[in-house]
Design a protein around this motif. Structure first.
Motif, PDB file in Angstrom:
ATOM      1  N   ASP A  15      -0.875  15.923  -6.672  1.00  0.00           N
ATOM      2  CA  ASP A  15      -1.972  15.117  -6.170  1.00  0.00           C
ATOM      3  C   ASP A  15      -1.534  14.338  -4.936  1.00  0.00           C
ATOM      4  O   ASP A  15      -0.336  14.082  -4.742  1.00  0.00           O
ATOM      5  CB  ASP A  15      -2.450  14.136  -7.249  1.00  0.00           C
ATOM      6  N   ASP A  16      -2.492  13.966  -4.124  1.00  0.00           N
ATOM      7  CA  ASP A  16      -2.274  13.023  -3.028  1.00  0.00           C
ATOM      8  C   ASP A  16      -2.885  11.710  -3.475  1.00  0.00           C
ATOM      9  O   ASP A  16      -4.076  11.649  -3.814  1.00  0.00           O
ATOM     10  CB  ASP A  16      -2.948  13.513  -1.739  1.00  0.00           C
ATOM     11  N   LEU A  17      -2.065  10.664  -3.501  1.00  0.00           N
ATOM     12  CA  LEU A  17      -2.482   9.372  -4.037  1.00  0.00           C
ATOM     13  C   LEU A  17      -2.436   8.300  -2.964  1.00  0.00           C
ATOM     14  O   LEU A  17      -1.565   8.323  -2.093  1.00  0.00           O
ATOM     15  CB  LEU A  17      -1.564   8.952  -5.184  1.00  0.00           C
TER      16      LEU A  17
ATOM     17  N   ALA B 289      13.804   0.872   0.859  1.00  0.00           N
ATOM     18  CA  ALA B 289      13.025   1.685   1.792  1.00  0.00           C
ATOM     19  C   ALA B 289      11.533   1.341   1.778  1.00  0.00           C
ATOM     20  O   ALA B 289      10.799   1.747   2.677  1.00  0.00           O
ATOM     21  CB  ALA B 289      13.219   3.168   1.469  1.00  0.00           C
ATOM     22  N   ILE B 290      11.104   0.580   0.780  1.00  0.00           N
ATOM     23  CA  ILE B 290       9.685   0.218   0.669  1.00  0.00           C
ATOM     24  C   ILE B 290       9.329  -0.845   1.701  1.00  0.00           C
ATOM     25  O   ILE B 290      10.078  -1.784   1.934  1.00  0.00           O
ATOM     26  CB  ILE B 290       9.360  -0.270  -0.762  1.00  0.00           C
ATOM     27  N   ALA B 291       8.153  -0.679   2.291  1.00  0.00           N
ATOM     28  CA  ALA B 291       7.599  -1.665   3.216  1.00  0.00           C
ATOM     29  C   ALA B 291       6.225  -2.081   2.695  1.00  0.00           C
ATOM     30  O   ALA B 291       5.789  -1.615   1.646  1.00  0.00           O
ATOM     31  CB  ALA B 291       7.490  -1.059   4.610  1.00  0.00           C
ATOM     32  N   ARG B 292       5.554  -2.955   3.426  1.00  0.00           N
ATOM     33  CA  ARG B 292       4.202  -3.341   3.002  1.00  0.00           C
ATOM     34  C   ARG B 292       3.273  -2.130   2.968  1.00  0.00           C
ATOM     35  O   ARG B 292       2.362  -2.058   2.171  1.00  0.00           O
ATOM     36  CB  ARG B 292       3.633  -4.407   3.944  1.00  0.00           C
ATOM     37  N   ARG B 293       3.514  -1.170   3.854  1.00  0.00           N
ATOM     38  CA  ARG B 293       2.780   0.103   3.844  1.00  0.00           C
ATOM     39  C   ARG B 293       3.832   1.197   3.736  1.00  0.00           C
ATOM     40  O   ARG B 293       4.679   1.332   4.618  1.00  0.00           O
ATOM     41  CB  ARG B 293       1.951   0.271   5.101  1.00  0.00           C
ATOM     42  N   THR B 294       3.780   1.957   2.652  1.00  0.00           N
ATOM     43  CA  THR B 294       4.811   2.950   2.354  1.00  0.00           C
ATOM     44  C   THR B 294       4.197   4.341   2.242  1.00  0.00           C
ATOM     45  O   THR B 294       3.212   4.535   1.544  1.00  0.00           O
ATOM     46  CB  THR B 294       5.538   2.590   1.041  1.00  0.00           C
ATOM     47  N   THR B 295       4.841   5.283   2.924  1.00  0.00           N
ATOM     48  CA  THR B 295       4.492   6.688   2.804  1.00  0.00           C
ATOM     49  C   THR B 295       5.617   7.360   2.031  1.00  0.00           C
ATOM     50  O   THR B 295       6.797   7.169   2.353  1.00  0.00           O
ATOM     51  CB  THR B 295       4.340   7.339   4.194  1.00  0.00           C
ATOM     52  N   MET B 296       5.234   8.142   1.018  1.00  0.00           N
ATOM     53  CA  MET B 296       6.237   8.717   0.129  1.00  0.00           C
ATOM     54  C   MET B 296       5.857  10.134  -0.275  1.00  0.00           C
ATOM     55  O   MET B 296       4.692  10.416  -0.524  1.00  0.00           O
ATOM     56  CB  MET B 296       6.346   7.825  -1.120  1.00  0.00           C
ATOM     57  N   THR B 297       6.852  11.014  -0.324  1.00  0.00           N
ATOM     58  CA  THR B 297       6.698  12.274  -1.029  1.00  0.00           C
ATOM     59  C   THR B 297       7.558  12.137  -2.271  1.00  0.00           C
ATOM     60  O   THR B 297       8.683  11.641  -2.216  1.00  0.00           O
ATOM     61  CB  THR B 297       7.135  13.501  -0.196  1.00  0.00           C
TER      62      THR B 297
ATOM     63  N   THR C 276       0.845  -1.182   0.000  1.00  0.00           N
ATOM     64  CA  THR C 276       0.000   0.000   0.000  1.00  0.00           C
ATOM     65  C   THR C 276       0.886   1.239   0.000  1.00  0.00           C
ATOM     66  O   THR C 276       1.818   1.337   0.806  1.00  0.00           O
ATOM     67  CB  THR C 276      -0.916   0.012   1.246  1.00  0.00           C
ATOM     68  N   PHE C 277       0.594   2.162  -0.894  1.00  0.00           N
ATOM     69  CA  PHE C 277       1.365   3.396  -1.028  1.00  0.00           C
ATOM     70  C   PHE C 277       0.473   4.605  -0.776  1.00  0.00           C
ATOM     71  O   PHE C 277      -0.622   4.694  -1.336  1.00  0.00           O
ATOM     72  CB  PHE C 277       1.963   3.515  -2.437  1.00  0.00           C
ATOM     73  N   ASP C 278       0.947   5.514   0.058  1.00  0.00           N
ATOM     74  CA  ASP C 278       0.346   6.827   0.242  1.00  0.00           C
ATOM     75  C   ASP C 278       1.390   7.830  -0.222  1.00  0.00           C
ATOM     76  O   ASP C 278       2.469   7.922   0.379  1.00  0.00           O
ATOM     77  CB  ASP C 278      -0.037   7.069   1.706  1.00  0.00           C
ATOM     78  N   VAL C 279       1.092   8.537  -1.301  1.00  0.00           N
ATOM     79  CA  VAL C 279       2.092   9.370  -1.968  1.00  0.00           C
ATOM     80  C   VAL C 279       1.587  10.798  -2.125  1.00  0.00           C
ATOM     81  O   VAL C 279       0.455  11.025  -2.573  1.00  0.00           O
ATOM     82  CB  VAL C 279       2.439   8.808  -3.373  1.00  0.00           C
ATOM     83  N   THR C 280       2.440  11.739  -1.781  1.00  0.00           N
ATOM     84  CA  THR C 280       2.209  13.139  -2.122  1.00  0.00           C
ATOM     85  C   THR C 280       3.058  13.403  -3.356  1.00  0.00           C
ATOM     86  O   THR C 280       4.291  13.327  -3.299  1.00  0.00           O
ATOM     87  CB  THR C 280       2.615  14.072  -0.965  1.00  0.00           C
ATOM     88  N   LEU C 281       2.398  13.646  -4.473  1.00  0.00           N
ATOM     89  CA  LEU C 281       3.056  13.820  -5.762  1.00  0.00           C
ATOM     90  C   LEU C 281       3.102  15.295  -6.137  1.00  0.00           C
ATOM     91  O   LEU C 281       2.078  15.976  -6.111  1.00  0.00           O
ATOM     92  CB  LEU C 281       2.304  13.037  -6.840  1.00  0.00           C
ATOM     93  N   ALA C 282       4.293  15.771  -6.484  1.00  0.00           N
ATOM     94  CA  ALA C 282       4.471  17.144  -6.972  1.00  0.00           C
ATOM     95  C   ALA C 282       5.416  17.086  -8.169  1.00  0.00           C
ATOM     96  O   ALA C 282       6.641  17.150  -8.019  1.00  0.00           O
ATOM     97  CB  ALA C 282       5.038  18.040  -5.883  1.00  0.00           C
ATOM     98  N   ASP C 283       4.851  16.914  -9.353  1.00  0.00           N
ATOM     99  CA  ASP C 283       5.643  16.872 -10.581  1.00  0.00           C
ATOM    100  C   ASP C 283       5.612  18.273 -11.195  1.00  0.00           C
ATOM    101  O   ASP C 283       4.727  18.606 -11.979  1.00  0.00           O
ATOM    102  CB  ASP C 283       5.085  15.831 -11.541  1.00  0.00           C
ATOM    103  N   VAL C 284       6.566  19.092 -10.792  1.00  0.00           N
ATOM    104  CA  VAL C 284       6.625  20.483 -11.239  1.00  0.00           C
ATOM    105  C   VAL C 284       6.832  20.543 -12.756  1.00  0.00           C
ATOM    106  O   VAL C 284       6.263  21.394 -13.434  1.00  0.00           O
ATOM    107  CB  VAL C 284       7.749  21.243 -10.488  1.00  0.00           C
ATOM    108  N   ASP C 285       7.626  19.622 -13.289  1.00  0.00           N
ATOM    109  CA  ASP C 285       7.917  19.624 -14.728  1.00  0.00           C
ATOM    110  C   ASP C 285       6.652  19.478 -15.576  1.00  0.00           C
ATOM    111  O   ASP C 285       6.556  20.041 -16.653  1.00  0.00           O
ATOM    112  CB  ASP C 285       8.904  18.512 -15.078  1.00  0.00           C
ATOM    113  N   ARG C 286       5.675  18.715 -15.093  1.00  0.00           N
ATOM    114  CA  ARG C 286       4.444  18.480 -15.858  1.00  0.00           C
ATOM    115  C   ARG C 286       3.237  19.217 -15.284  1.00  0.00           C
ATOM    116  O   ARG C 286       2.155  19.167 -15.867  1.00  0.00           O
ATOM    117  CB  ARG C 286       4.125  16.981 -15.923  1.00  0.00           C
ATOM    118  N   GLY C 287       3.414  19.872 -14.129  1.00  0.00           N
ATOM    119  CA  GLY C 287       2.300  20.568 -13.498  1.00  0.00           C
ATOM    120  C   GLY C 287       1.274  19.624 -12.907  1.00  0.00           C
ATOM    121  O   GLY C 287       0.081  19.902 -12.914  1.00  0.00           O
TER     122      GLY C 287
END
Length: 179
Positions: free
Chosen positions: A23-25, A144-152, A9-20
């Motif tokens: 999102d929080d995923l 660094a990935i676990a079964r539940r991963t938090t990522m920026t 399971t991934f909880d990701v804060t995505l900030a792709d400045v290059d593509r604009g």
């Protein structure tokens, strides 16, 4: 009975400045028993770097005809065929014919991946992107990935900055064409 898939399971804060793209995923990814963590990581990186409406993980691991990641429009038409690892040239050829755009994200040596395609038929090879990262980056993310991963996950000027469960990592994004 065979070993089942491991669900991450991934909880990701995505900030792709290059593509604009911002999102929080939150998503789940199944890791097939035969799949390495580096391959799973490459699929996740491809998903994040290609993120847009209609993106999904494909059914490629269970022998399906879908790529690792795909994008469909609102009508269901295939817009992007995105592979991970080191797929065969015929798979890239088929994907490039099936979708408007095609890319391969690899955790392997991109020269060797591209070398396997040399002299083989790939539809619109000059438009197929082969994307790789700095040596050791994918493995460090995988560690660094676990079964539940938090990522920026941020992308700025062709550089990925990731914090994965508290571990800060970065890499340039290297891109070339298949043909």
């Amino acid at each position: 009975m065979g070993i089942g898939a491991t669900i991450h399971t991934f909880d990701v804060t995505l900030a792709d400045v290059d593509r604009g793209v911002y999102d929080d995923l939150s998503f789940k990814v199944a890791q097939h028993p035969s799949e390495t963590l580096a391959f799973l990581t490459t699929r996740v990186l491809a998903y994040l770097l290609e993120f847009e409406e209609g993106i999904a993980f494909g059914d490629s691991l269970s022998g399906g005809d879908e790529p690792a990641v795909l994008v469909r429009d609102l009508t269901g038409a295939l817009q992007a065929w995105i592979e991970a690892g080191a797929p065969e040239a015929d798979r890239i050829h088929r994907g490039s014919m099936a979708a408007e755009r095609c890319a391969v994200y690899t955790h392997r040596d991109p020269d060797k991946v591209a070398g396997r395609w040399a002299g083989k038929r790939i539809h619109k090879a000059e438009q197929v992107r082969l994307v790789s990262f700095d040596d050791g980056f994918v493995d460090a993310v995988a560690d660094a990935i676990a079964r539940r991963t938090t990522m920026t996950f941020s992308v700025t000027e062709g550089v990925v900055y990731a914090e994965v469960n508290g571990t800060a990592l970065s890499s340039s994004i290297h891109e070339r064409r298949a043909g």
